[in-house]
Design a protein around this motif. Structure first.
Motif, short mmCIF file in Angstrom:
data_model
loop_
_atom_site.label_atom_id
_atom_site.label_comp_id
_atom_site.label_asym_id
_atom_site.label_seq_id
_atom_site.Cartn_x
_atom_site.Cartn_y
_atom_site.Cartn_z
N ALA A 29 -16.22 -35.90 -7.75
CA ALA A 29 -15.95 -35.33 -6.43
C ALA A 29 -14.53 -34.79 -6.34
N LEU A 30 -13.57 -35.53 -6.92
CA LEU A 30 -12.19 -35.06 -6.91
C LEU A 30 -12.04 -33.76 -7.69
N TRP A 31 -12.71 -33.66 -8.85
CA TRP A 31 -12.66 -32.43 -9.63
C TRP A 31 -13.25 -31.26 -8.85
N ILE A 32 -14.39 -31.50 -8.22
CA ILE A 32 -15.03 -30.43 -7.45
C ILE A 32 -14.16 -29.99 -6.29
N PHE A 33 -13.55 -30.95 -5.59
CA PHE A 33 -12.68 -30.61 -4.46
C PHE A 33 -11.47 -29.81 -4.93
N THR A 34 -10.84 -30.29 -6.02
CA THR A 34 -9.65 -29.58 -6.53
C THR A 34 -10.01 -28.17 -6.98
N LEU A 35 -11.13 -28.03 -7.68
CA LEU A 35 -11.56 -26.71 -8.14
C LEU A 35 -11.88 -25.79 -6.97
N ALA A 36 -12.51 -26.36 -5.93
CA ALA A 36 -12.86 -25.55 -4.76
C ALA A 36 -11.59 -25.06 -4.05
N VAL A 37 -10.59 -25.93 -3.92
CA VAL A 37 -9.34 -25.53 -3.28
C VAL A 37 -8.64 -24.45 -4.09
N ALA A 38 -8.60 -24.62 -5.42
CA ALA A 38 -7.95 -23.64 -6.28
C ALA A 38 -8.66 -22.29 -6.22
N LEU A 39 -9.99 -22.30 -6.29
CA LEU A 39 -10.74 -21.04 -6.23
C LEU A 39 -10.60 -20.38 -4.86
N GLY A 40 -10.57 -21.21 -3.80
CA GLY A 40 -10.39 -20.65 -2.46
C GLY A 40 -9.04 -19.97 -2.30
N PHE A 41 -8.00 -20.63 -2.83
CA PHE A 41 -6.67 -20.02 -2.75
C PHE A 41 -6.60 -18.74 -3.57
N ALA A 42 -7.18 -18.77 -4.78
CA ALA A 42 -7.18 -17.58 -5.63
C ALA A 42 -7.93 -16.44 -4.95
N TYR A 43 -9.02 -16.74 -4.26
CA TYR A 43 -9.80 -15.70 -3.58
C TYR A 43 -9.00 -15.08 -2.43
N ILE A 44 -8.30 -15.94 -1.67
CA ILE A 44 -7.49 -15.44 -0.56
C ILE A 44 -6.38 -14.51 -1.07
N VAL A 45 -5.74 -14.93 -2.17
CA VAL A 45 -4.68 -14.10 -2.73
C VAL A 45 -5.23 -12.79 -3.27
N ALA A 46 -6.43 -12.84 -3.89
CA ALA A 46 -7.00 -11.66 -4.50
C ALA A 46 -7.41 -10.60 -3.48
N ILE A 47 -7.91 -11.05 -2.32
CA ILE A 47 -8.42 -10.07 -1.34
C ILE A 47 -7.37 -9.67 -0.31
N ASN A 48 -6.20 -10.32 -0.36
CA ASN A 48 -5.16 -9.98 0.60
C ASN A 48 -4.51 -8.65 0.21
N PRO A 49 -4.66 -7.61 1.02
CA PRO A 49 -4.12 -6.29 0.63
C PRO A 49 -2.59 -6.25 0.64
N ASN A 50 -1.96 -7.22 1.31
CA ASN A 50 -0.51 -7.21 1.39
C ASN A 50 0.16 -7.51 0.04
N PHE A 51 -0.60 -8.10 -0.88
CA PHE A 51 -0.04 -8.35 -2.21
C PHE A 51 0.06 -7.06 -3.02
N GLY A 52 -0.71 -6.07 -2.68
CA GLY A 52 -0.64 -4.78 -3.36
C GLY A 52 -1.00 -4.84 -4.83
N TRP A 53 -2.13 -5.45 -5.15
CA TRP A 53 -2.51 -5.59 -6.56
C TRP A 53 -2.68 -4.25 -7.29
N PRO A 54 -3.18 -3.19 -6.64
CA PRO A 54 -3.22 -1.89 -7.34
C PRO A 54 -1.82 -1.41 -7.74
N VAL A 55 -0.83 -1.65 -6.90
CA VAL A 55 0.54 -1.27 -7.23
C VAL A 55 1.06 -2.12 -8.39
N VAL A 56 0.70 -3.41 -8.38
CA VAL A 56 1.10 -4.30 -9.48
C VAL A 56 0.54 -3.78 -10.80
N ALA A 57 -0.74 -3.43 -10.80
CA ALA A 57 -1.36 -2.91 -12.02
C ALA A 57 -0.73 -1.59 -12.44
N GLN A 58 -0.32 -0.79 -11.48
CA GLN A 58 0.26 0.52 -11.79
C GLN A 58 1.61 0.40 -12.48
#
Length: 304
Positions: A29-58
């Motif tokens: 359960a601890l592993w699942i919770f930790t993984l869920a929190v990590a994936l949730g944070f990564a998803y929020i960062v990935a879809i946030n347009p303010n990070f400007g990932w296309p500019v980063v790749a450029q």
């Protein structure tokens, strides 16, 4: 013999250890919770347009960024080499019986460890304010011609690093049993040869880990040279976002490169540590003492 008396101490110790191990369901359960929190944070960062990932790749492999990256790596290598060499000299001087050498080494370490690196860099960059010209004998140069952003960065980083490396090396040398040096001298080895052949190799196990940490710190410390207009990695991304106003994406470009470099250095540091600690695995303290003494005796016989 009673049943309780038949229980061995090892069995009781194993029972105590097992009593403190969480149930597999809890750990899962601890592993699942930790993984869920990590994936949730990564998803929020990935879809946030303010990070400007296309500019980063450029701009991740932009020539200006890559050039700044090479400057950062070059500064790190040069400053670390000079810092390690000067640090070894300072460590030996501080441990010597010569009071003048020991005092001068202590004064150097006290000054450069006690002042911020940023202040030192700015001081070296503005050396011409104190000494407009530098003269050695009949030769004389304009200080601004000698103290460029590059030389100021190298001198500032190297001297600061030398002060820290001196203490790291001194601590490693002190970790070696004094009997090693005394035995080497008894076999006719002079102090310099005993230091190089006997003491330093045994001290490397204590020197390598903090030196690896210093190397990683140096990679990040080079970002301070941007304040003296040295075109390192951080200065390069700053020059770009000053034109494009894409501050966060360009800072992420620098962050990704710093993380990439430090990750490689971590792997290298781990490999070097395993190399120097390879004789400690599965051995007792007595075995390690005997093993440490073996190279010393062998080298002494070789010298004789």
């Amino acid at each position: 013999m009673s049943g309780s008396a038949s229980i061995q101490p090892d069995d009781r110790l194993r029972d105590v250890k097992l009593a403190h191990v969480p149930f597999p369901v809890t750990r899962l359960a601890l592993w699942i919770f930790t993984l869920a929190v990590a994936l949730g944070f990564a998803y929020i960062v990935a879809i946030n347009p303010n990070f400007g990932w296309p500019v980063v790749a450029q701009y991740l492999f932009d020539p200006t960024v890559i050039q700044g990256l090479w400057v950062t790596l070059g500064l790190t290598v040069v400053a670390m080499i000079i810092g390690v060499v000067l640090g070894l000299i300072l460590a030996i001087a501080r441990m010597s019986n010569d009071r003048l050498a020991s005092s001068l080494a202590s004064l150097f370490i006290w000054f450069f460890r006690g002042t911020p690196l940023l202040v030192q860099l700015i001081f070296w960059y503005n050396m011409s304010t104190l000494f407009p010209r530098i003269s050695i004998g009949i030769a004389s140069w304009d200080t601004n011609d000698l103290i460029t952003p590059l030389t100021a960065a190298i001198v500032g980083l190297a001297l600061n690093e030398a002060a820290y490396m001196a203490e790291i090396i001194r601590g490693g040398l002190l970790s070696v049993d004094k009997g090693q040096a005394e035995t080497a001298e008894a076999f006719g080895m002079n102090k310099a040869r005993a230091l190089w052949r006997i003491i330093i190799p045994q001290a490397m196990k204590s020197i390598v880990p903090p030196t690896g940490n210093q190397l990683i710190s140096m990679i990040k410390a080079t970002s301070l040279v941007s304040v003296i207009a040295m075109a390192d990695l951080l200065y390069s991304v700053q020059s770009i976002y000053n034109r494009t106003f894409e501050i966060i994406p360009m800072l992420l470009v620098a962050v990704l490169w710093y993380l990439f470099i430090t990750s490689i250095l971590n792997v290298g540091q781990g490999a070097i540590e395993r190399y120097y600690n390879r004789g400690d695995r599965g051995s007792t303290p007595a075995d390690r003492t005997k093993e440490n003494a073996t190279p010393m005796v062998g080298a002494a016989h070789e010298h004789v």
